[in-house]
Design a protein around this motif. Structure first.
Motif, short mmCIF file in Angstrom:
data_model
loop_
_atom_site.label_atom_id
_atom_site.label_comp_id
_atom_site.label_asym_id
_atom_site.label_seq_id
_atom_site.Cartn_x
_atom_site.Cartn_y
_atom_site.Cartn_z
N ASN A 61 -5.57 -15.44 5.11
CA ASN A 61 -5.73 -14.16 5.81
C ASN A 61 -7.15 -13.63 5.75
N THR A 112 -4.45 0.25 13.68
CA THR A 112 -3.31 1.08 13.33
C THR A 112 -3.72 2.27 12.47
N GLY A 148 1.53 3.23 15.41
CA GLY A 148 1.44 1.79 15.22
C GLY A 148 0.98 1.14 16.50
N THR A 149 1.92 0.73 17.32
CA THR A 149 1.60 0.04 18.56
C THR A 149 1.05 1.00 19.62
N PHE A 198 -2.99 -0.78 7.19
CA PHE A 198 -2.56 -2.18 7.38
C PHE A 198 -3.75 -3.05 7.79
N THR A 217 -5.94 -5.96 7.25
CA THR A 217 -6.00 -7.21 6.51
C THR A 217 -7.45 -7.51 6.12
N LYS A 257 3.29 -5.13 -1.34
CA LYS A 257 4.05 -5.76 -0.27
C LYS A 257 5.16 -6.68 -0.78
N THR A 278 -4.12 -5.93 1.90
CA THR A 278 -3.75 -5.12 3.05
C THR A 278 -4.15 -3.69 2.73
N ILE A 300 6.54 -11.25 6.97
CA ILE A 300 5.51 -10.42 7.59
C ILE A 300 5.11 -10.94 8.96
N TYR A 352 3.30 -8.27 11.90
CA TYR A 352 1.93 -7.89 12.25
C TYR A 352 1.43 -8.60 13.50
N GLU A 353 0.37 -7.99 14.08
CA GLU A 353 -0.15 -8.35 15.41
C GLU A 353 0.90 -8.18 16.51
N THR A 375 5.11 -6.69 16.70
CA THR A 375 6.44 -7.17 16.30
C THR A 375 7.05 -8.06 17.38
#
Length: 597
Positions: free
Chosen positions: A128, A168, A173-174, A199, A201, A259, A267, A438, A442-443, A445
């Protein structure tokens, strides 16, 4: 015994060379250095690196995790991660597919996809950290000013700096149109960026001295909603236009998330307090640039699911061959032993074959998507570039969502093969199941991918991607109509493609009078699509294996796995079709306030 990992080079070569036949295509696209000999050398060295350096740190990262210092905001990675990253950089791996003018090797994107699978199969959490740097390079290469390319790209490509993607926020979120992060113009063309992102990374870590954050924010004159979003490059340490690195910027990690899995990956909550940054691209056009990163990351996350499935399958297969328990229903298969290995049991074989079919078919799907990235960028014919761009855009949500949903299924099958031992930490299966969870989130749903496929990539484009894919399938079927090896597969494939087209038209017709029909059908439609796409790739695999010079056992394995897929997995489309045809009414009949009635 903890889980182990071995790079699946044999099947990777089969996918790259036998099925996709990529080396001639690479040469035609201008990748003069991407000969089969060169690629084989890269694969061998990559396998050595991931097996000997990264894989031994997989359980270490899970157990130790990342450590956050609330006094300084610093994040320490697990033991061994820094040393592994130093070897990764020294080997030039960070620049594998990046342009030579920025210090990269310029190899095809499909090789980058292979490298992603190998890294994440060995150690997903470690993988990641460099994951988003590649997307940052793509976004800056396409939209950055010349000085931004000069200053930021070289260290990102070299791996001496790393990149992030900051979208985010705690309240959204989205739906990025709701974001609150602001960018105020200050002196010398700079901006002060203020807001909180969550969130993130690899938002903070100790692998590199400087981290380049690509941040979505709104300018003071921004129009409302998503159309008012701009993109900014905000480094951890201030960077001048001449490349001079200055003092620490006003960006700090506020905490790291605790997590379910990927414990070795940081994260982060990132707080920007008037941090100095620069506008990337045009004002209010940030989403366009960010989607370059996001689409790259979505394919990468899909391959993460594939990689975890591959590792899970390897370990489940080994255990099923070694574990002695009971006898085959038809009588002892190993009479010289106190019991038969559990691989003789039909239900164990069901789980193993499901993993094998979804992994090997999924690998072809992913590498085809990556190969289309090269065609979209480098094909000489503009029409061919447009075709490739349409097709890879259509395949991206299928690749991301299906490979990650299947990763959950495959890792749980592997855990189940171990029986009670699968639930025990030391065997490593439960870590793979936790880490896989996960990938569907992420990226974007699975639900977001499904809406993208049925909405933007199908309804809004009049099914352009689907039409291209169905034409490709039909051309393949016509080419092999006289091929006896495919006689048992082509009729079912053609019938399923015809059904797919009719199902798509039916959804769009119903949605014309009730837009809720798109959302109601979306996830089932995406999964239906994934199984049909894999049916095509399994037919392609049988054709390539039959025509090739590989050992008969390899050819038999491909044929029998394809038979299993068509007989036991492709029928899952029947349930998805029935759910789609049920329409939106069963989902909308219960009032929101009555769910707890």
């Amino acid at each position: 015994m903890s889980s182990s990992y071995k790079a699946p080079l044999d099947d990777l070569r089969f996918a790259l060379y036998d099925v996709l036949d990529l080396p001639p295509r690479w040469q035609a696209l201008g990748h003069a250095d991407a000969s089969r000999e060169t690629v084989d050398a890269v694969l061998e060295e990559a396998a050595r690196f991931v097996e000997t350096v990264l894989a031994p740190l997989n359980q270490v990262g899970d157990e130790a995790g990342c450590r956050f210092d609330p006094e300084t905001g610093a994040v320490a990675t697990p033991p061994g991660f820094r040393e592994a990253y130093a070897q990764f950089v020294a080997g030039g791996w960070t620049g594998l597919t990046n342009p030579p003018e920025h210090g990269g090797m310029g190899l095809p994107e499909a090789i980058g996809g292979v490298m992603t699978e190998l890294i994440d199969g060995a150690n997903l959490a470690w993988g990641n950290f460099p994951l988003l740097s590649h997307g940052a390079v793509e976004a800056l290469s396409r939209y950055g000013e010349d000085w931004q390319k000069e200053v930021f790209l070289k260290p990102l490509v070299a791996g001496t700096w790393s990149g992030t993607m900051c979208l985010t926020e705690p309240h959204c979120g989205t739906d990025l149109g709701l974001l609150k992060t602001r960018a105020e113009p200050i002196a010398d063309g700079k901006y002060a960026v203020t807001g909180t992102k969550i969130f993130i990374t690899a938002g903070e870590h100790d692998l590199v001295p400087n981290i380049v954050h690509l941040v979505l924010a709104k300018l003071p004159d921004a129009p409302p909603g998503a159309k008012g979003i701009s993109l900014f490059v905000v480094p951890k340490f201030k960077v001048g236009r001449d490349g001079t690195v200055g003092e620490r910027n006003a960006v700090r990690c506020g905490s790291i998330e605790h997590k379910m899995g990927i414990h070795g990956s940081a994260t982060c909550v990132m707080n920007f307090d008037g941090a100095e940054g620069y506008l990337v691209g045009q004002p209010h056009k940030g989403l366009q640039a960010m989607f370059v990163m996001m689409n790259s990351a979505r394919l990468g996350v899909g391959v993460q699911g594939l990689a975890l499935s591959e590792r899970a399958f390897q370990n489940a297969l080994r255990y099923a061959r070694e574990r002695l328990q009971s006898r085959a229903l038809s009588g002892p298969k190993c009479p010289d032993k106190p019991a038969d290995p559990i691989i003789v049991q039909p239900d164990v074989r069901r789980m193993l074959l499901t993993q094998k079919a979804l992994v090997e078919g999924g690998r072809l799907l992913a590498l085809r998507a990556y190969s289309l990235l090269d065609e979209a960028e480098k094909a000489a014919d503009p029409g061919e570039r447009e075709r490739a761009e349409t097709l890879v855009g259509w395949l991206t949500p299928i690749t991301k969502a299906c490979l990650t949903e299947w990763a959950i299924e495959n890792t749980y099958h592997a855990l189940q093969c171990y029986g009670g031992h699968g639930y025990i930490h030391e065997h490593g299966m439960e870590q793979l199941a936790r880490d896989a969870r996960i990938t569907t989130l992420y990226e974007g749903t699975t639900g977001i991918q499904a809406l993208d496929l049925i909405g933007r990539k199908t309804a809004a484009s009049q099914g352009a991607g689907l039409k291209l894919f169905l034409a490709e399938v039909e051309a393949f079927a016509r080419q092999h109509e006289a091929n006896p090896a495919l006689a048992e597969f082509l009729p079912a494939l053609r019938a399923k493609c015809a059904e797919w087209g009719a199902l798509t038209r039916d959804i769009l017709q119903r949605a014309a009078s009730n837009p809720e029909e798109l959302g109601a059908a979306s996830t089932d439609y995406l999964l239906y699509s994934g199984y049909v796409v894999l049916a095509y790739w399994w037919a392609r695999a049988v054709a390539a294996a039959t025509a090739g010079a590989r050992p008969q056992a390899f050819k038999d394995a491909k044929r029998e796995t394809a038979r299993f897929f068509y007989a036991r997995l492709l029928p899952r489309t029947l349930a998805h079709k029935a759910a789609i045809e049920a329409g939106a009414a069963p989902l909308l009949g219960l009032a929101a306030e009555a769910f707890d009635a």
